[in-house]
Design a protein around this motif. Structure first.
Motif, short mmCIF file in Angstrom:
data_model
loop_
_atom_site.label_atom_id
_atom_site.label_comp_id
_atom_site.label_asym_id
_atom_site.label_seq_id
_atom_site.Cartn_x
_atom_site.Cartn_y
_atom_site.Cartn_z
N ALA A 33 -6.44 10.94 -10.20
CA ALA A 33 -6.51 11.22 -8.77
C ALA A 33 -5.54 10.37 -7.94
O ALA A 33 -4.94 10.85 -6.99
CB ALA A 33 -7.94 10.99 -8.27
N LEU A 34 -5.37 9.10 -8.32
CA LEU A 34 -4.64 8.18 -7.45
C LEU A 34 -3.23 7.84 -7.90
O LEU A 34 -2.43 7.35 -7.10
CB LEU A 34 -5.44 6.87 -7.31
N LEU A 35 -2.89 8.06 -9.17
CA LEU A 35 -1.57 7.66 -9.64
C LEU A 35 -0.42 8.34 -8.87
O LEU A 35 0.59 7.68 -8.57
CB LEU A 35 -1.42 7.92 -11.14
N PRO A 36 -0.55 9.63 -8.52
CA PRO A 36 0.54 10.22 -7.71
C PRO A 36 0.75 9.49 -6.39
O PRO A 36 1.89 9.35 -5.92
CB PRO A 36 0.05 11.66 -7.47
N LEU A 37 -0.33 9.00 -5.79
CA LEU A 37 -0.24 8.25 -4.54
C LEU A 37 0.45 6.90 -4.77
O LEU A 37 1.30 6.48 -3.98
CB LEU A 37 -1.64 8.06 -3.97
N TYR A 38 0.08 6.22 -5.86
CA TYR A 38 0.72 4.95 -6.21
C TYR A 38 2.22 5.15 -6.39
O TYR A 38 3.04 4.36 -5.91
CB TYR A 38 0.12 4.40 -7.51
N THR A 39 2.57 6.21 -7.11
CA THR A 39 3.99 6.48 -7.41
C THR A 39 4.76 6.78 -6.14
O THR A 39 5.88 6.29 -5.93
CB THR A 39 4.11 7.67 -8.38
N LYS A 40 4.17 7.59 -5.27
CA LYS A 40 4.84 8.00 -4.04
C LYS A 40 5.13 6.81 -3.13
O LYS A 40 6.21 6.68 -2.54
CB LYS A 40 3.97 9.02 -3.31
N ILE A 41 4.15 5.91 -3.03
CA ILE A 41 4.30 4.77 -2.11
C ILE A 41 5.07 3.62 -2.77
O ILE A 41 5.74 2.85 -2.10
CB ILE A 41 2.92 4.31 -1.62
N GLY A 42 4.97 3.52 -4.10
CA GLY A 42 5.69 2.46 -4.81
C GLY A 42 4.82 1.30 -5.23
O GLY A 42 5.32 0.23 -5.60
N ILE A 43 3.50 1.48 -5.21
CA ILE A 43 2.59 0.43 -5.67
C ILE A 43 2.69 0.32 -7.19
O ILE A 43 2.75 1.33 -7.89
CB ILE A 43 1.14 0.74 -5.26
N ARG A 44 2.73 -0.89 -7.71
CA ARG A 44 2.86 -1.09 -9.15
C ARG A 44 1.63 -0.55 -9.88
O ARG A 44 0.49 -0.92 -9.53
CB ARG A 44 3.04 -2.57 -9.48
N PRO A 45 1.80 0.28 -10.91
CA PRO A 45 0.66 0.81 -11.66
C PRO A 45 -0.19 -0.27 -12.31
O PRO A 45 -1.38 -0.08 -12.53
CB PRO A 45 1.32 1.70 -12.73
N GLN A 46 0.43 -1.44 -12.60
CA GLN A 46 -0.34 -2.54 -13.19
C GLN A 46 -1.49 -2.96 -12.29
O GLN A 46 -2.55 -3.38 -12.77
CB GLN A 46 0.58 -3.73 -13.46
N VAL A 47 -1.29 -2.85 -10.99
CA VAL A 47 -2.35 -3.20 -10.04
C VAL A 47 -3.56 -2.29 -10.26
O VAL A 47 -4.70 -2.76 -10.30
CB VAL A 47 -1.85 -3.10 -8.59
N MET A 48 -3.30 -0.99 -10.40
CA MET A 48 -4.39 -0.06 -10.67
C MET A 48 -5.09 -0.40 -11.99
O MET A 48 -6.33 -0.42 -12.06
CB MET A 48 -3.88 1.39 -10.74
N ALA A 49 -4.30 -0.68 -13.03
CA ALA A 49 -4.88 -0.98 -14.34
C ALA A 49 -5.79 -2.20 -14.27
O ALA A 49 -6.91 -2.20 -14.80
CB ALA A 49 -3.77 -1.21 -15.36
N THR A 50 -5.34 -3.25 -13.59
CA THR A 50 -6.14 -4.47 -13.48
C THR A 50 -7.42 -4.23 -12.69
O THR A 50 -8.51 -4.65 -13.11
CB THR A 50 -5.31 -5.59 -12.79
#
Length: 423
Positions: free
Chosen positions: A124-141
């Protein structure tokens, strides 16, 4: 000697992976194979490897088809309304997005299953992370921290093992655990806030005025298909929570139904599977490699050796502090041992010893559950490989970036248990 070799194997594995000398896949296979041969188990090596793979095969199959199912639903537009709603609320603010990730991870994690939470939230959220440029590692943690606490719910594995191993009332134990878990969840939200604040500063973004910029084009999907996908997914989650069907066949059936309805043409089906083949293969190979790791550790007697050594090194004079000792050793030892080995092999012996010093079984059970956030980083936990695959995060990097935050969760819950008087 076996104890020394057991610890050495774990240490070499961690060094090889975290220093990137070996990939997680090759380290999970080659290091235990070398140690098995060195300890004189070359004749039984094949059987041990097969036994280990058999143990994790249902998990590997489940995760394979779970990835395919939710990736298929993403392509079918199931999560687009949820993404739109989140975008409206967060307005492109990295801080709100990361905190929202923690809240969503906690809510979805109510089923106690890490794999399901990772799939739903990341999809649900990874496309939003990618679009804005938030590091995926933040989501994983943040997701690891969320499940580290939610994994202690009564219907999750560790809780039921602790309660059954010590023969205590699960309801009473859970009521005692609630404030400890609440403290852990506050820590999760604090870390999410801190990491979100760092991402906001790094990106220099506080808010995006035009939310439409963040919404990718949606496929033109018939309304009946959208409702069908929602109903199928709701039914899938309901059956999963109720445990009416084992997870592996459940996801296989759900995927095949969804595939036929959403992509009726064979060419479309082939294209969809090919599109996500890399992600699926990356996770499934790691899970089966982890099966080899577990099989060799069990077959060579390394797990039993570590358990017996742990019990032998605890001095009798420390009997009054066995609950605190258990809380601290549960962190590293649920990392290097399976939950079964720790809760059924070590905990009952520690609890029996503690009882002679007036330390109750409930106190020991609570202490033993405090290390679960660290357990999720163990190479024996298949869902963590799934998380890394979904977020496109390197396994070794995830270990290095998440381990201190996970340790923090354990320490916060331990302090809460002390303050409340549970330990």
């Amino acid at each position: 000697m076996l104890v020394f070799l057991s610890y050495s194997m774990i240490a070499i594995f961690m060094y090889a992976v975290m220093s990137k000398r070996l990939s997680a896949l090759t380290a999970l296979v080659l290091i235990p194979v070398i140690f098995a041969i060195f300890t004189g188990h070359s004749a039984e090596l094949s059987d041990m490897m097969v036994d280990g793979v058999k143990k994790l095969a249902p998990t590997g199959i489940m995760i394979t088809f779970a990835i395919l199912y939710f990736c298929m639903m993403t392509d079918a537009g199931l999560f687009n309304p949820l993404i739109k709603l989140i975008i409206k609320i967060v307005k492109g603010d990295p801080l709100k997005i990361v905190v929202g990730t923690g809240i969503l991870g906690i809510c979805v994690g109510l089923d106690g299953d890490g794999a399901t939470t990772y799939i739903i939230v990341a999809t649900a959220l990874l496309p939003l992370y990618t679009k804005i440029g938030i590091r995926p590692q933040v989501m994983a943690t943040v997701l690891l921290l969320s499940i580290g606490v939610m994994n202690i719910l009564p219907w999750a594995g560790p809780f039921s093992r602790a309660a059954s191993a010590l023969k205590i009332d699960p309801t009473e134990l859970f009521l005692q655990m609630i404030p400890v878990m609440a403290a852990g969840l506050l820590w999760v939200l604090f870390v999410a806030f801190y990491l979100g604040l760092k991402e906001r500063k790094r990106l220099g973004i506080h808010q995006i005025e035009h939310n439409e910029e963040l919404i990718h084009e949606e496929p033109n999907i018939p309304t009946w298909k959208s409702w069908f996908n929602l109903a199928l997914t709701a039914l899938l989650i309901f059956v999963m929570i109720k445990s009416y069907i084992s997870l592996a066949p459940l996801f296989i059936i759900a995927f095949c139904i969804g595939l036929v309805v959403n992509f009726p043409q064979l060419s479309e089906q082939k294209k969809l599977i090919g599109k996500y083949a890399d992600s699926v293969l990356a996770v499934s190979t790691l899970i089966f490699a982890a099966g080899i790791f577990v099989g060799i550790m069990s077959g060579t007697g390394m797990i039993d050796a570590i358990a017996q050594h742990l019990i032998s090194i605890i001095p009798e004079s420390s009997g009054n502090f066995l609950a605190s000792i258990t809380a601290f050793i549960s962190m590293p030892f649920t990392y290097i041992l399976t939950n079964d080995a720790f809760y059924f092999g070590i905990l009952p012996i520690l609890a029996e010893t503690a009882s002679h010093y007036g330390v109750g079984a409930n106190e020991m059970a609570i202490a033993s559950l405090i290390g679960q956030p660290i357990h999720l980083l163990s190479p024996m936990v298949a869902s963590t490989y799934l998380l890394c695959s979904l977020t496109n995060v390197d396994y070794a990097e995830n270990q290095k970036n998440s381990i201190l935050w996970c340790t923090g969760t354990c320490m916060i819950m331990y302090v809460a248990a002390i303050l409340i008087g549970l330990i």
